[in-house]
Scaffold this motif. Sequence first.
Motif: not given
Length: 421
Positions: A42-43, A122, A141-144, A147-148
């Motif tokens: 994750h970010d 995400s 959360s992720r920036h892309e 993703c999940y």
Amino acid sequence: MAYPEQQLVDGLLAISGALAGHIDPGAAFRATAVAIGTLLPHDHMDVAVLLHEGRSHVCYEAGCRTDWSELARRPVPVEVSPVRAVLRGELPFLLTEDALCDPRFHFAGALDGPIFAASLRSRIVVPLRARGNIVGALNISRHERGCYGPVELEVAGHCAEFIAPYIFALNQTEEARRAMLAESEARNREELLRVGASRLTEGMERERKRIAMDLHDQTLADLARVVRQVSALSRQGIAGAVQLAELEREIVNCLTELRHIVDDMRPSVLELFGLRDAIEAHLNRSVSRAVPSIAVRIHDASEGAADTLPERILTALYRIAQEAINNAVRHAGPRLIEVRIEATVSALRVVVTDDGVGTGEIDPDASSGIGHMHTRAALIGARLRIGRASRTGGTRVAIEIARDRITAPPADAPATLLENI
């Protein structure tokens, strides 16, 4: 595709180990985020924890920092949380490919700014449960985008089960600590007001005696001298230009002294022209006889916000600034005294700075003025800070009052004092 069972077990054991030894909920969560990252890259990760029977919540972050970090110190209503549907139990979870355009996270009044600022696309949101109740939510959360999926959602649920009881217990402990501190501060403040009010009353009585002595020793003596001059002129039956000029000077001196005494008792400039002009008038009057001379500078960046304050608060701020200026002139030997009036959305501040010898040269026992300043600040709920102006010396006195504290007088503040501060 499911996670390998051994990897999941090892990851959950790592989470349990990361929690051990922490007593601060924020630190515990940040340590946990590292362990969760081995299972769910994750970010950004945050946890929202419910308070006050679910009416408000705090937030702890890991990864990139956003404005949500402010919620760790300042709880806000659940109604403004972008994940309120999970916190309220209205949805069992939230799983989105792109939270930036997912309407479930965005509504009127939502604190959704960080989702856009940090590009949290995400997102997985799962509830934290303890004692059978929802006590918060874990947000990953992720920036892309995209993703999940369901597999990651299931793993997030397992992670939430592990951390929920521990985070809940730590937060309850933290809340109990805050409650104890608040109670202790309330008791200390009550004692401060009691002692301060007593000292301020004594100071006011001393000030009345000083004013009486000034009137007796100076003004009344001057008036008696004027009476004698008038009597002498009356006996002579004629008054020359020199005698009349002398008499006029004596009367002007009496009027000037009386004006100073009256201004000290009741700052009429403050009432008529506002805080800036009142402070400037006192500043100029205070340094007018200083040797060597003292330069002065005043800047009002509040756009008149100070003059919208209630009279009792305005007068208290003026009196504190007045005392700070007097202390600088009498004790610090400065070359410059500067006053700044500043206003923000949340507070109003008056800062008096000098380049004199500094606070270390002021004997607190020789002057009760500093104690009176603290008492006046406490009576209006303001914060008073006195310290060095710079590394080379000088003194900085800052009075700050939060706009949300500008309300009715404290219940434990004596009414007679508030009328006279």
